[in-house]
Motif scaffolding. Sequence first.
Motif, PDB file in Angstrom:
ATOM      1  N   ARG A  43       0.793  -1.231   0.000  1.00 36.35           N
ATOM      2  CA  ARG A  43       0.000   0.000   0.000  1.00 36.35           C
ATOM      3  C   ARG A  43       0.824   1.279   0.000  1.00 36.35           C
ATOM      4  N   ILE A  44       2.138   1.176  -0.182  1.00 37.67           N
ATOM      5  CA  ILE A  44       2.987   2.367  -0.223  1.00 37.67           C
ATOM      6  C   ILE A  44       3.483   2.561  -1.650  1.00 37.67           C
ATOM      7  N   LYS A  45       3.305   3.747  -2.177  1.00 39.74           N
ATOM      8  CA  LYS A  45       3.816   4.071  -3.501  1.00 39.74           C
ATOM      9  C   LYS A  45       5.298   4.415  -3.353  1.00 39.74           C
ATOM     10  N   GLY A  46       6.142   3.667  -4.039  1.00 44.35           N
ATOM     11  CA  GLY A  46       7.580   3.908  -3.947  1.00 44.35           C
ATOM     12  C   GLY A  46       8.203   3.212  -2.743  1.00 44.35           C
ATOM     13  N   TYR A  47       9.282   3.793  -2.247  1.00 48.46           N
ATOM     14  CA  TYR A  47      10.019   3.214  -1.128  1.00 48.46           C
ATOM     15  C   TYR A  47       9.301   3.444   0.199  1.00 48.46           C
ATOM     16  N   ALA A  48       9.694   2.623   1.184  1.00 44.09           N
ATOM     17  CA  ALA A  48       9.117   2.759   2.518  1.00 44.09           C
ATOM     18  C   ALA A  48      10.197   2.581   3.573  1.00 44.09           C
ATOM     19  N   TRP A  49       9.995   3.245   4.679  1.00 39.42           N
ATOM     20  CA  TRP A  49      10.835   3.097   5.867  1.00 39.42           C
ATOM     21  C   TRP A  49       9.944   2.567   6.978  1.00 39.42           C
ATOM     22  N   LEU A  50      10.414   1.557   7.701  1.00 39.65           N
ATOM     23  CA  LEU A  50       9.686   1.042   8.845  1.00 39.65           C
ATOM     24  C   LEU A  50      10.485   1.351  10.098  1.00 39.65           C
ATOM     25  N   VAL A  51       9.819   1.997  11.050  1.00 39.34           N
ATOM     26  CA  VAL A  51      10.452   2.359  12.307  1.00 39.34           C
ATOM     27  C   VAL A  51       9.722   1.606  13.409  1.00 39.34           C
ATOM     28  N   VAL A  52      10.486   0.877  14.216  1.00 47.09           N
ATOM     29  CA  VAL A  52       9.923   0.008  15.242  1.00 47.09           C
ATOM     30  C   VAL A  52       9.988   0.683  16.610  1.00 47.09           C
ATOM     31  N   ALA A  53       8.884   0.588  17.340  1.00 45.83           N
ATOM     32  CA  ALA A  53       8.823   1.058  18.727  1.00 45.83           C
ATOM     33  C   ALA A  53       8.583  -0.151  19.627  1.00 45.83           C
ATOM     34  N   ASP A  54       9.439  -0.337  20.610  1.00 45.97           N
ATOM     35  CA  ASP A  54       9.265  -1.426  21.581  1.00 45.97           C
ATOM     36  C   ASP A  54       8.131  -1.102  22.533  1.00 45.97           C
ATOM     37  N   ILE A  55       7.295  -2.091  22.808  1.00 45.62           N
ATOM     38  CA  ILE A  55       6.222  -1.915  23.785  1.00 45.62           C
ATOM     39  C   ILE A  55       6.353  -2.929  24.910  1.00 45.62           C
ATOM     40  N   ALA A  56       7.575  -3.440  25.117  1.00 43.30           N
ATOM     41  CA  ALA A  56       7.815  -4.391  26.201  1.00 43.30           C
ATOM     42  C   ALA A  56       7.995  -3.628  27.504  1.00 43.30           C
ATOM     43  N   PRO A  57       7.580  -4.113  28.652  1.00 44.03           N
ATOM     44  CA  PRO A  57       6.835  -5.368  28.754  1.00 44.03           C
ATOM     45  C   PRO A  57       5.400  -5.168  28.290  1.00 44.03           C
ATOM     46  N   LYS A  58       4.932  -6.110  27.547  1.00 47.14           N
ATOM     47  CA  LYS A  58       3.580  -6.012  27.015  1.00 47.14           C
ATOM     48  C   LYS A  58       2.581  -6.589  28.000  1.00 47.14           C
ATOM     49  N   ILE A  59       1.368  -6.107  27.897  1.00 45.63           N
ATOM     50  CA  ILE A  59       0.322  -6.563  28.808  1.00 45.63           C
ATOM     51  C   ILE A  59      -0.773  -7.316  28.064  1.00 45.63           C
ATOM     52  N   TYR A  60      -0.539  -7.616  26.807  1.00 47.15           N
ATOM     53  CA  TYR A  60      -1.535  -8.312  25.986  1.00 47.15           C
ATOM     54  C   TYR A  60      -0.810  -9.206  25.003  1.00 47.15           C
ATOM     55  N   GLU A  61      -1.554 -10.070  24.333  1.00 47.26           N
ATOM     56  CA  GLU A  61      -0.938 -10.981  23.365  1.00 47.26           C
ATOM     57  C   GLU A  61      -0.568 -10.243  22.092  1.00 47.26           C
ATOM     58  N   GLY A  62       0.362 -10.807  21.357  1.00 43.70           N
ATOM     59  CA  GLY A  62       0.823 -10.209  20.111  1.00 43.70           C
ATOM     60  C   GLY A  62       2.302  -9.888  20.214  1.00 43.70           C
ATOM     61  N   ASP A  63       2.812  -9.207  19.210  1.00 42.02           N
ATOM     62  CA  ASP A  63       4.219  -8.824  19.193  1.00 42.02           C
ATOM     63  C   ASP A  63       4.502  -7.792  20.279  1.00 42.02           C
ATOM     64  N   ASP A  64       5.782  -7.588  20.517  1.00 44.81           N
ATOM     65  CA  ASP A  64       6.177  -6.603  21.519  1.00 44.81           C
ATOM     66  C   ASP A  64       6.659  -5.316  20.866  1.00 44.81           C
ATOM     67  N   GLU A  65       6.046  -5.002  19.710  1.00 43.87           N
ATOM     68  CA  GLU A  65       6.436  -3.789  19.007  1.00 43.87           C
ATOM     69  C   GLU A  65       5.286  -3.228  18.181  1.00 43.87           C
ATOM     70  N   ILE A  66       5.411  -1.930  17.904  1.00 44.79           N
ATOM     71  CA  ILE A  66       4.522  -1.224  16.993  1.00 44.79           C
ATOM     72  C   ILE A  66       5.413  -0.725  15.863  1.00 44.79           C
ATOM     73  N   THR A  67       4.941  -0.785  14.637  1.00 41.83           N
ATOM     74  CA  THR A  67       5.751  -0.378  13.497  1.00 41.83           C
ATOM     75  C   THR A  67       5.121   0.815  12.794  1.00 41.83           C
ATOM     76  N   TYR A  68       5.924   1.844  12.596  1.00 37.00           N
ATOM     77  CA  TYR A  68       5.506   3.032  11.867  1.00 37.00           C
ATOM     78  C   TYR A  68       5.930   2.857  10.416  1.00 37.00           C
ATOM     79  N   VAL A  69       4.981   2.905   9.490  1.00 35.88           N
ATOM     80  CA  VAL A  69       5.260   2.740   8.067  1.00 35.88           C
ATOM     81  C   VAL A  69       5.293   4.139   7.449  1.00 35.88           C
ATOM     82  N   ILE A  70       6.468   4.506   6.956  1.00 43.73           N
ATOM     83  CA  ILE A  70       6.686   5.861   6.462  1.00 43.73           C
ATOM     84  C   ILE A  70       6.912   5.835   4.954  1.00 43.73           C
ATOM     85  N   SER A  71       6.167   6.660   4.263  1.00 42.06           N
ATOM     86  CA  SER A  71       6.320   6.800   2.818  1.00 42.06           C
ATOM     87  C   SER A  71       7.546   7.663   2.536  1.00 42.06           C
TER      88      SER A  71
END
Length: 115
Positions: A43-71
């Motif tokens: 869904r990104i036109k052209g190149y993309a940068w992904l920036v990861v934010a740690d959310i550890a310790p997590k309090i719910y199921e799923g990965d321990d990060e949030i990813t920012y998708v930058i055009s």
Amino acid sequence: MKTNITASQAMKIAKDYKEKYNLSGIIHDDIERSVKFYSSFYRIKGYAWLVVADIAPKIYEGDDEITYVISDEEAVVDHILDHNGIPLYIHLEESNRMTEEEFDAIWNDDSNEED
């Protein structure tokens, strides 16, 4: 390959977005750890940068990060991927929210008046 922004600019864009919308997680200053470049991304036109934010310790199921998708083309956060990999468009959701005054005007209890 010529990009419009650098990895450090992508990180700053993500940090500014995180701060603006008061999102959780820590974006580490280590570019090698936090920023990844993709020549194409869903869904990104052209190149993309992904920036990861740690959310550890997590309090719910799923990965321990949030990813920012930058055009790279637009130099903005297009969306974020939450801890379950679900895309969120916080900036669009924010613009669609009603103010308290707008909410009160629409849902004012005047509709219960009897004629």
